[in-house]
Enzyme design. Structure first.
Site, PDB file in Angstrom:
ATOM      1  N   GLU A  83      -2.165 -12.582 -51.976  1.00 28.08           N
ATOM      2  CA  GLU A  83      -0.871 -13.260 -51.863  1.00 28.08           C
ATOM      3  C   GLU A  83       0.217 -12.381 -51.250  1.00 28.08           C
ATOM      4  O   GLU A  83       1.096 -12.888 -50.574  1.00 28.08           O
ATOM      5  CB  GLU A  83      -0.418 -13.878 -53.195  1.00 28.08           C
ATOM      6  CG  GLU A  83      -0.043 -12.908 -54.277  1.00 28.08           C
ATOM      7  CD  GLU A  83       0.367 -13.605 -55.581  1.00 28.08           C
ATOM      8  OE1 GLU A  83       0.952 -14.682 -55.537  1.00 28.08           O
ATOM      9  OE2 GLU A  83       0.088 -13.032 -56.655  1.00 28.08           O
ATOM     10  N   ASN A 138      15.705 -31.474 -55.376  1.00 22.56           N
ATOM     11  CA  ASN A 138      14.390 -30.842 -55.556  1.00 22.56           C
ATOM     12  C   ASN A 138      13.431 -31.921 -56.007  1.00 22.56           C
ATOM     13  O   ASN A 138      13.791 -32.754 -56.846  1.00 22.56           O
ATOM     14  CB  ASN A 138      14.428 -29.765 -56.639  1.00 22.56           C
ATOM     15  CG  ASN A 138      15.200 -28.542 -56.216  1.00 22.56           C
ATOM     16  OD1 ASN A 138      15.626 -28.447 -55.079  1.00 22.56           O
ATOM     17  ND2 ASN A 138      15.367 -27.611 -57.138  1.00 22.56           N
ATOM     18  N   GLY A 139      12.200 -31.879 -55.523  1.00 20.88           N
ATOM     19  CA  GLY A 139      11.207 -32.885 -55.924  1.00 20.88           C
ATOM     20  C   GLY A 139      10.817 -33.733 -54.727  1.00 20.88           C
ATOM     21  O   GLY A 139      11.076 -33.374 -53.574  1.00 20.88           O
ATOM     22  N   CYS A 179      12.266 -25.252 -53.881  1.00 17.01           N
ATOM     23  CA  CYS A 179      13.694 -25.451 -53.599  1.00 17.01           C
ATOM     24  C   CYS A 179      14.559 -25.014 -54.781  1.00 17.01           C
ATOM     25  O   CYS A 179      14.123 -25.015 -55.923  1.00 17.01           O
ATOM     26  CB  CYS A 179      13.950 -26.924 -53.339  1.00 17.01           C
ATOM     27  SG  CYS A 179      12.892 -27.633 -52.094  1.00 17.01           S
ATOM     28  N   LYS A 227       7.888 -19.235 -56.068  1.00 14.06           N
ATOM     29  CA  LYS A 227       7.731 -18.675 -57.417  1.00 14.06           C
ATOM     30  C   LYS A 227       7.279 -19.728 -58.406  1.00 14.06           C
ATOM     31  O   LYS A 227       6.441 -19.483 -59.256  1.00 14.06           O
ATOM     32  CB  LYS A 227       9.062 -18.058 -57.861  1.00 14.06           C
ATOM     33  CG  LYS A 227       9.028 -17.432 -59.245  1.00 14.06           C
ATOM     34  CD  LYS A 227       8.095 -16.246 -59.277  1.00 14.06           C
ATOM     35  CE  LYS A 227       7.988 -15.602 -60.645  1.00 14.06           C
ATOM     36  NZ  LYS A 227       6.798 -14.712 -60.705  1.00 14.06           N
ATOM     37  N   LYS A 265      -3.779 -11.144 -56.420  1.00  9.81           N
ATOM     38  CA  LYS A 265      -2.607 -10.279 -56.186  1.00  9.81           C
ATOM     39  C   LYS A 265      -2.643  -9.729 -54.773  1.00  9.81           C
ATOM     40  O   LYS A 265      -1.656  -9.740 -54.063  1.00  9.81           O
ATOM     41  CB  LYS A 265      -2.658  -9.151 -57.220  1.00  9.81           C
ATOM     42  CG  LYS A 265      -1.384  -8.631 -57.720  1.00  9.81           C
ATOM     43  CD  LYS A 265      -0.730  -9.416 -58.828  1.00  9.81           C
ATOM     44  CE  LYS A 265      -0.496 -10.852 -58.516  1.00  9.81           C
ATOM     45  NZ  LYS A 265      -0.099 -11.695 -59.560  1.00  9.81           N
ATOM     46  N   GLU A 316      -7.774 -11.927 -60.833  1.00  9.33           N
ATOM     47  CA  GLU A 316      -6.353 -11.632 -60.707  1.00  9.33           C
ATOM     48  C   GLU A 316      -6.117 -10.538 -59.663  1.00  9.33           C
ATOM     49  O   GLU A 316      -5.185 -10.627 -58.854  1.00  9.33           O
ATOM     50  CB  GLU A 316      -5.775 -11.220 -62.072  1.00  9.33           C
ATOM     51  CG  GLU A 316      -4.319 -10.814 -62.076  1.00  9.33           C
ATOM     52  CD  GLU A 316      -3.355 -11.915 -61.616  1.00  9.33           C
ATOM     53  OE1 GLU A 316      -3.789 -13.056 -61.396  1.00  9.33           O
ATOM     54  OE2 GLU A 316      -2.166 -11.592 -61.450  1.00  9.33           O
ATOM     55  N   HIS A 370     -26.876 -14.044 -54.841  1.00  8.77           N
ATOM     56  CA  HIS A 370     -27.152 -15.469 -54.619  1.00  8.77           C
ATOM     57  C   HIS A 370     -26.452 -15.981 -53.360  1.00  8.77           C
ATOM     58  O   HIS A 370     -26.288 -17.181 -53.202  1.00  8.77           O
ATOM     59  CB  HIS A 370     -26.734 -16.278 -55.850  1.00  8.77           C
ATOM     60  CG  HIS A 370     -27.518 -15.898 -57.067  1.00  8.77           C
ATOM     61  ND1 HIS A 370     -28.842 -16.203 -57.235  1.00  8.77           N
ATOM     62  CD2 HIS A 370     -27.163 -15.164 -58.150  1.00  8.77           C
ATOM     63  CE1 HIS A 370     -29.274 -15.706 -58.382  1.00  8.77           C
ATOM     64  NE2 HIS A 370     -28.271 -15.060 -58.955  1.00  8.77           N
ATOM     65  N   ARG A 425      12.600 -17.709 -55.318  1.00 15.24           N
ATOM     66  CA  ARG A 425      11.726 -18.853 -55.551  1.00 15.24           C
ATOM     67  C   ARG A 425      10.986 -19.270 -54.283  1.00 15.24           C
ATOM     68  O   ARG A 425      10.033 -20.042 -54.353  1.00 15.24           O
ATOM     69  CB  ARG A 425      12.546 -20.044 -56.045  1.00 15.24           C
ATOM     70  CG  ARG A 425      13.193 -19.805 -57.390  1.00 15.24           C
ATOM     71  CD  ARG A 425      14.209 -20.883 -57.694  1.00 15.24           C
ATOM     72  NE  ARG A 425      13.579 -22.188 -57.757  1.00 15.24           N
ATOM     73  CZ  ARG A 425      13.139 -22.762 -58.864  1.00 15.24           C
ATOM     74  NH1 ARG A 425      13.259 -22.129 -60.005  1.00 15.24           N
ATOM     75  NH2 ARG A 425      12.580 -23.947 -58.847  1.00 15.24           N
ATOM     76  N   TRP A 470      12.463 -25.562 -49.467  1.00 18.27           N
ATOM     77  CA  TRP A 470      11.082 -25.164 -49.188  1.00 18.27           C
ATOM     78  C   TRP A 470      10.428 -26.425 -48.634  1.00 18.27           C
ATOM     79  O   TRP A 470      10.209 -27.384 -49.370  1.00 18.27           O
ATOM     80  CB  TRP A 470      10.435 -24.715 -50.496  1.00 18.27           C
ATOM     81  CG  TRP A 470       9.179 -23.930 -50.373  1.00 18.27           C
ATOM     82  CD1 TRP A 470       9.062 -22.609 -50.093  1.00 18.27           C
ATOM     83  CD2 TRP A 470       7.837 -24.403 -50.606  1.00 18.27           C
ATOM     84  NE1 TRP A 470       7.747 -22.237 -50.119  1.00 18.27           N
ATOM     85  CE2 TRP A 470       6.973 -23.306 -50.429  1.00 18.27           C
ATOM     86  CE3 TRP A 470       7.287 -25.639 -50.940  1.00 18.27           C
ATOM     87  CZ2 TRP A 470       5.603 -23.410 -50.576  1.00 18.27           C
ATOM     88  CZ3 TRP A 470       5.916 -25.735 -51.088  1.00 18.27           C
ATOM     89  CH2 TRP A 470       5.094 -24.629 -50.901  1.00 18.27           C
TER      90      TRP A 470
HETATM   91  C1  AGP Z   1       0.705 -15.465 -59.030  1.00 18.98           C
HETATM   92  O1  AGP Z   1       1.177 -14.246 -58.634  1.00 18.98           O
HETATM   93  C2  AGP Z   1       1.464 -16.634 -58.576  1.00 18.98           C
HETATM   94  N1  AGP Z   1       2.854 -16.494 -58.664  1.00 18.98           N
HETATM   95  C3  AGP Z   1       0.930 -17.982 -59.062  1.00 18.98           C
HETATM   96  O2  AGP Z   1      -0.455 -17.985 -59.009  1.00 18.98           O
HETATM   97  C4  AGP Z   1       1.385 -18.453 -60.460  1.00 18.98           C
HETATM   98  O3  AGP Z   1       0.753 -17.706 -61.464  1.00 18.98           O
HETATM   99  C5  AGP Z   1       1.066 -19.949 -60.590  1.00 18.98           C
HETATM  100  O4  AGP Z   1       1.778 -20.647 -59.605  1.00 18.98           O
HETATM  101  C6  AGP Z   1       1.396 -20.501 -61.947  1.00 18.98           C
HETATM  102  O5  AGP Z   1       2.755 -20.402 -62.240  1.00 18.98           O
HETATM  103  P1  AGP Z   1       3.300 -20.556 -63.701  1.00 18.98           P
HETATM  104  O6  AGP Z   1       2.708 -19.462 -64.526  1.00 18.98           O
HETATM  105  O7  AGP Z   1       4.786 -20.436 -63.561  1.00 18.98           O
HETATM  106  O8  AGP Z   1       2.877 -21.908 -64.188  1.00 18.98           O
END
Ligand code: AGP
Length: 611
Positions: free
Chosen positions: A490, A101-102, A2, A606, A487, A483, A506, A27, A75
């Site tokens: 997502e 937010n929260g 949010c 985000k 990538k 990674e 395995h 976000r 969100w």
């Molecule tokens: C990766 O592309 C994501 N956005 C996600 O995994 C991100 O790295 C993770 O949520 C951690 O966020 P931060 O680095 O802001 O703590």
């Protein structure tokens, strides 16, 4: 997650609120809304879906008169995304509006109490309880400031709150606990936001609120109070990001722009920290004695930041000859961790606001560990609660999928390894100088890789129709494959998994069949032959292989594999710094071919500020 925006000043509030919300779209959100006080009334508009729907509904804000207002991008957590559950939430009397937010953890109990007192609820959210509770206390005491204090005392959980009341059309209230909130100081206008990107077009004079603080904003100024309601003077921060740093600048997506920005970001993160061939971390307060006496090292993070930690484990163990444990923050916080005085906890976070990472940091701190964080967002909660912070200086990262933040985190971690290794006497001269040279060359080498983007786009076209992908690699290539796989999944929604190549036999190899796409990482020189054996192994089961290797091995690889991407040679420990760039491009172009919403992938935010 949010987003919150608030404005009070000498202009119409609604267009500014909509503009601020637009800058928070990155976000992640599913609905939005604004509440504006003007002409003696409180007007609220909310809409499910894109912000454009809200903008159309209000004729870009023109329909809402008034110079005070709050806005929100939601969100969903409590209740599905719809117009009713969207914020702001308005109290039963229609006088008070709240954005939040929260999560209010005790909202069920409070709701039951309010229901018994005759209050009715429209939404399924926890936030509506705050609006009704304010209404209840305001009715009781007839003093809105006191009503706000009583409400804050009653609610439990995490919150960043923006509150307006129609009876006070010249002021808004803001409160924070465990959720980011900042105040912007302007000329004749003042601002509230959960993220600085919402405000940089209007002001660069920022104050970060701390937990337990309450602020009252009016056009003429902002008053801030601590938990005991004593006025507090806070440090002001000047934000020096360019406005266009948070704009697309001609690129189709923020993600592509941020991939392309990596050479510059790496320069920013490293150049000033290397002086006369030596790493100088003047932002670090640890003494040489404290560094030499570090016990165990933990790296704690989530998502891509955790993947940086995985690379860091290999590199720090090599440079420091100490064992390094990498932990997922969400697991660490509940694991009764064996961490304490003398241990160093390195916390990695782009946003500096990830709730699990924050909670893990607090757990480690409570147990006596020293906290050093690697963070991008200046003044963020994690940065402020750490004993030391090394900023990554990547500039604002808007795309949900991290790229330049990942790269700069890794660069800073490598510098830290060299710095500690030098003081501990565990890194030899040849490695040290080769690493320094390598780090200085990274921007130019990244630029070379970025020139391959059209060729990588071609490969992406060949890969885009696959629905299952396996990334495999050993050692640093394994860390990098984690990674690469994240990538891809997502942003393209392709099912993808990363495996240490040695683990294939395995169990996982049973999934390889005719045409399965395997992205084989073979950049790590000492294990290149083994990487090649794994390629042969999966090809024998029918896999369609795309390989990532270094220029030195490109021809060998191309003799066996139809799709090869080559990166320039560099010091071994720096290979993931280069290797990640083509993997980011590959994911980007695959997602583009599949028509995905690249900057705002479904279900993702985000910055993850809820558990
Ligand atoms: C990766 O592309 C994501 N956005 C996600 O995994 C991100 O790295 C993770 O949520 C951690 O966020 P931060 O680095 O802001 O703590």
């Amino acid at each position: 997650m949010c987003g919150i925006v608030g404005f009070v000043g000498d202009r119409q509030a609604a267009p500014i609120l909509l503009d601020g919300l637009r800058r928070l779209e990155y976000r992640g959100y599913d609905s939005s809304g604004i509440a504006v006080c003007g002409d003696g009334a409180l007007r609220v508009k909310k809409a499910r879906g894109r912000l454009q729907v809200l903008s159309d509904l209000t004729r870009a804000g023109a329909d809402l008169p008034g110079t005070l207002g709050i806005g929100h991008t939601r969100w969903a957590t409590h209740g599905e995304p719809n117009d009713i559950n969207a914020h702001p939430h308005v109290s039963q009397s229609g006088r008070i509006a709240v954005v939040h937010n929260g999560i209010i953890e005790n909202y069920m109990i409070l709701k039951e109490q309010l229901l018994r007192k005759g209050y009715t609820f429209r939404s399924e959210t926890d936030t509506e309880v705050v609006a009704q509770l304010l209404d209840y206390y305001y009715d009781q005491c007839n003093d809105f400031f006191e009503a706000v204090m009583c409400t804050l005392n009653a609610i439990e959980g995490a919150y960043a709150l923006g509150i307006v009341c129609a009876d006070y059309p010249d002021r808004m209230y803001a409160a924070r606990k465990d959720a980011p909130l900042l105040l912007g100081f302007g000329e004749g206008s003042n601002y509230l936001a959960s993220d600085v990107t919402a405000l940089i077009r209007y002001t660069r004079d920022i104050v970060y609120m701390d937990d337990g603080e309450l602020a009252i904003l009016s056009a003429g100024g902002i008053r801030i109070y601590d938990r005991q309601m004593r006025p507090v003077e806070k440090e002001h921060h000047h934000i020096d990001w360019e406005v266009d740093a948070a704009e697309k600048g001609g690129y189709a997506h923020f993600m592509l722009k941020e991939i392309m920005e990596q050479p510059r970001a790496i320069r920013e993160a490293t150049a000033a920290r290397i002086q006369s061939g030596r790493v100088v971390l003047s932002d670090l307060t640890m003494t040489a004695e404290e560094i030499r006496s570090i016990g165990k090292i933990y790296i704690i993070a989530c998502g891509s930041s955790y993947h940086v930690g995985m690379v860091g484990k290999y590199n720090l163990e090599r440079m420091l000859r100490r064992s390094v444990e990498v932990c997922l923050a969400s697991e660490f916080r509940y694991s009764d961790p064996i961490v304490g005085e003398g241990d160093l906890v390195i916390v990695i976070s782009q946003s500096g606001e990830t709730l699990d990472t924050m909670a893990a940091l607090r757990e480690a701190k409570k147990r006596g560990a020293r906290i050093l964080s690697i963070v991008n967002v200046v003044g963020s909660s994690i940065a402020r609660e750490s004993d030391d912070v090394l900023y990554t200086w990547a500039g604002p990262e808007i795309a949900v999928a991290t790229t330049k933040a990942y790269s700069t985190q890794m660069a800073v971690l490598n510098l830290l390894g060299l710095y500690f290794g030098d003081i501990m006497g565990t890194v030899d001269y040849e490695t040290y100088t080769a690493m320094i040279r390598g780090i200085q060359n990274l921007p130019t080498q990244m630029e070379e890789i970025l020139l391959q983007k059209d060729a990588i786009h071609e490969l992406a076209r060949e890969c885009a129709s696959h629905e299952d992908v396996f990334f495999i690699g050993r050692n640093l290539d394994y860390a990098l494959s984690l990674e690469g796989s994240l990538k891809l999944k997502e942003i393209s929604y392709i099912h993808s998994e990363a495996y240490a190549s040695g683990e294939l036999k395995h169990g996982t190899i049973s999934l390889i069949e005719d045409g399965t796409l395997v992205i084989a990482l073979g950049t790590y020189e000492p294990l290149f032959d083994k990487a090649m054996s794994n390629v042969v192994e999966v090809q024998a089961r029918g896999a369609h292989v795309l390989a990532l290797t270094t220029e030195k091995h490109a021809a060998d690889m191309a003799a066996r594999v139809p799709m090869v991407i080559a990166i320039p040679e560099t010091e071994q420990m720096l290979l993931p710094q280069l290797g990640v760039v083509p993997l980011q491009l590959l994911s980007y172009y695959i997602a583009l071919e599949r028509g995905c919403d690249i900057d705002k992938p479904r279900n993702l935010a985000k910055s993850v500020t809820v558990e």
